[in-house]
Write an enzyme that holds these catalytic residues in place. Structure first.
Site, PDB file in Angstrom:
ATOM      1  N   ILE A  16       0.847  -1.192   0.000  1.00  0.00           N
ATOM      2  CA  ILE A  16       0.000   0.000   0.000  1.00  0.00           C
ATOM      3  C   ILE A  16       0.883   1.241   0.000  1.00  0.00           C
ATOM      4  O   ILE A  16       1.700   1.433   0.908  1.00  0.00           O
ATOM      5  CB  ILE A  16      -0.929   0.034   1.225  1.00  0.00           C
ATOM      6  CG1 ILE A  16      -1.794  -1.224   1.283  1.00  0.00           C
ATOM      7  CG2 ILE A  16      -1.801   1.285   1.206  1.00  0.00           C
ATOM      8  CD1 ILE A  16      -2.656  -1.323   2.527  1.00  0.00           C
ATOM      9  N   ASP A  76       8.953   7.717  -1.614  1.00  0.00           N
ATOM     10  CA  ASP A  76       8.327   8.843  -2.299  1.00  0.00           C
ATOM     11  C   ASP A  76       8.081   8.373  -3.718  1.00  0.00           C
ATOM     12  O   ASP A  76       9.028   8.230  -4.508  1.00  0.00           O
ATOM     13  CB  ASP A  76       9.254  10.057  -2.270  1.00  0.00           C
ATOM     14  CG  ASP A  76       8.664  11.275  -2.983  1.00  0.00           C
ATOM     15  OD1 ASP A  76       7.620  11.132  -3.655  1.00  0.00           O
ATOM     16  OD2 ASP A  76       9.255  12.367  -2.880  1.00  0.00           O
ATOM     17  N   ASN A 103      -2.345   4.137  -3.600  1.00  0.00           N
ATOM     18  CA  ASN A 103      -3.162   5.084  -2.850  1.00  0.00           C
ATOM     19  C   ASN A 103      -2.520   6.463  -2.726  1.00  0.00           C
ATOM     20  O   ASN A 103      -3.222   7.448  -2.498  1.00  0.00           O
ATOM     21  CB  ASN A 103      -3.428   4.514  -1.450  1.00  0.00           C
ATOM     22  CG  ASN A 103      -4.064   5.518  -0.522  1.00  0.00           C
ATOM     23  OD1 ASN A 103      -5.219   5.892  -0.696  1.00  0.00           O
ATOM     24  ND2 ASN A 103      -3.300   5.977   0.472  1.00  0.00           N
ATOM     25  N   TYR A 169      -5.957  18.763 -10.331  1.00  0.00           N
ATOM     26  CA  TYR A 169      -6.291  17.515  -9.626  1.00  0.00           C
ATOM     27  C   TYR A 169      -7.214  16.658 -10.478  1.00  0.00           C
ATOM     28  O   TYR A 169      -7.017  15.442 -10.604  1.00  0.00           O
ATOM     29  CB  TYR A 169      -6.928  17.818  -8.275  1.00  0.00           C
ATOM     30  CG  TYR A 169      -7.245  16.570  -7.489  1.00  0.00           C
ATOM     31  CD1 TYR A 169      -6.226  15.765  -6.996  1.00  0.00           C
ATOM     32  CD2 TYR A 169      -8.562  16.183  -7.242  1.00  0.00           C
ATOM     33  CE1 TYR A 169      -6.499  14.604  -6.289  1.00  0.00           C
ATOM     34  CE2 TYR A 169      -8.845  15.034  -6.531  1.00  0.00           C
ATOM     35  CZ  TYR A 169      -7.811  14.243  -6.048  1.00  0.00           C
ATOM     36  OH  TYR A 169      -8.089  13.086  -5.350  1.00  0.00           O
ATOM     37  N   LYS A 173      -6.597  12.783 -11.944  1.00  0.00           N
ATOM     38  CA  LYS A 173      -7.474  11.649 -11.677  1.00  0.00           C
ATOM     39  C   LYS A 173      -8.136  11.133 -12.959  1.00  0.00           C
ATOM     40  O   LYS A 173      -8.449   9.945 -13.061  1.00  0.00           O
ATOM     41  CB  LYS A 173      -8.511  12.013 -10.617  1.00  0.00           C
ATOM     42  CG  LYS A 173      -7.908  12.163  -9.219  1.00  0.00           C
ATOM     43  CD  LYS A 173      -7.170  10.904  -8.787  1.00  0.00           C
ATOM     44  CE  LYS A 173      -6.629  10.997  -7.380  1.00  0.00           C
ATOM     45  NZ  LYS A 173      -5.920   9.758  -6.954  1.00  0.00           N
ATOM     46  N   VAL A 202     -14.586  12.198   1.203  1.00  0.00           N
ATOM     47  CA  VAL A 202     -14.057  11.392   2.302  1.00  0.00           C
ATOM     48  C   VAL A 202     -13.324  12.339   3.239  1.00  0.00           C
ATOM     49  O   VAL A 202     -12.394  13.030   2.821  1.00  0.00           O
ATOM     50  CB  VAL A 202     -13.071  10.314   1.801  1.00  0.00           C
ATOM     51  CG1 VAL A 202     -12.633   9.426   2.963  1.00  0.00           C
ATOM     52  CG2 VAL A 202     -13.692   9.484   0.689  1.00  0.00           C
TER      53      VAL A 202
END
Length: 270
Positions: A16, A76, A103, A169, A173, A202
């Protein structure tokens, strides 16, 4: 059958990124409860150690005998050299990764086109897009050789619908969504699974980062409605990973009940 005690996840090794907090942390703990081994990767080493301790505690409390191997690695994802070598610091028994959860990602600012700092643009693309691609390319070769594996990319409602103040952003995405879709089609002749999770609102540290540490502005994003929390998205990640080997949950679009899209939500009157 409960996703949390499914034997399908037991003894699987999960990597992860962005595991030092938020959705990454919640997913790590849930995988630990399910009997998986977890490699935690992020930039913040001290925070990673705390998440690793939480994973060990969760695994012990679960009573599941399988899994229970954890390690933390500083990474990183925007640094290509680190991506190429970070697995050198992972114990031998965890090197055969079964599930990769991409993630790591963030957003900076709400400036409009023409006012956006070049450094902010480069930072978001370096992590959200180039970092995700680098990590995926690192593991997909092994997955193809073994004819197994699962790539789970964390996208966003912002990858479905652009909005004012989110040009960069949203672009990152949208790129994640396109990359994920292409990858799924490229490996259709294998047993490799590819999933994109697209969350709406979220409440994590996400908005605090976007508003550059302004907690009041971040809290205002969620005023009047109940947003999701990190654990809600973690359940979707673990659910996708626990499906039968012949089932690929290709895309999960998940919103709080009072959100209908990136720009449409209902807020209760004060």
């Amino acid at each position: 059958m409960s996703v949390f005690n499914s034997s399908r996840l037991q003894n699987k090794t999960v990597l992860i990124t962005g595991a030092s907090g938020g959705i990454g942390e919640a997913a790590a703990v849930l995988f630990a409860k399910a009997g998986s081994n977890v490699i935690l990767a992020a930039r913040r080493e001290e925070a990673l150690q705390k998440v690793e301790a939480a994973c060990r505690a969760a695994h012990q409390e679960s009573g599941v005998s399988a899994g229970g191997k954890f390690c933390s690695v500083k990474l990183d994802v925007s640094d290509k050299a680190q991506v190429k070598t970070f697995m050198d610091n992972v114990p031998t028994e965890l090197k055969d990764v079964d599930v990769v959860v991409n993630n790591a990602g963030f957003v900076l600012g709400t400036e409009r086109v023409g006012e956006i700092a070049d450094d902010d643009i480069e930072a978001m693309f370096a992590t959200n897009v180039f970092g995700l691609i680098s990590v995926t390319q690192h593991f997909i070769k092994s997955f193809k050789t073994r004819n197994t594996g699962h790539i789970i990319n964390i996208g966003s409602v912002s990858g479905r619908e652009p909005y004012v103040g989110g040009s960069i952003y949203c672009s990152t995405k949208h790129a994640v969504s396109a990359f994920t879709g292409s990858l799924m089609r490229e490996v259709v002749d294998t047993q490799i699974r590819v999933t994109e999770i697209q969350p709406g609102m979220v409440e994590t540290n996400f908005s605090v980062v976007r508003y550059r540490g302004d907690k009041g502005a971040a809290d205002n994003v969620y005023n009047g409605l109940q947003p999701m929390v990190a654990e809600d998205i973690a359940e979707e990640i673990v659910w996708a990973a626990s499906r039968p080997p012949h089932v690929n949950l290709a895309q999960v679009y998940v919103l709080p009940v009072n959100q209908a899209s990136a720009t449409i939500s209902y807020r209760a009157p004060k």
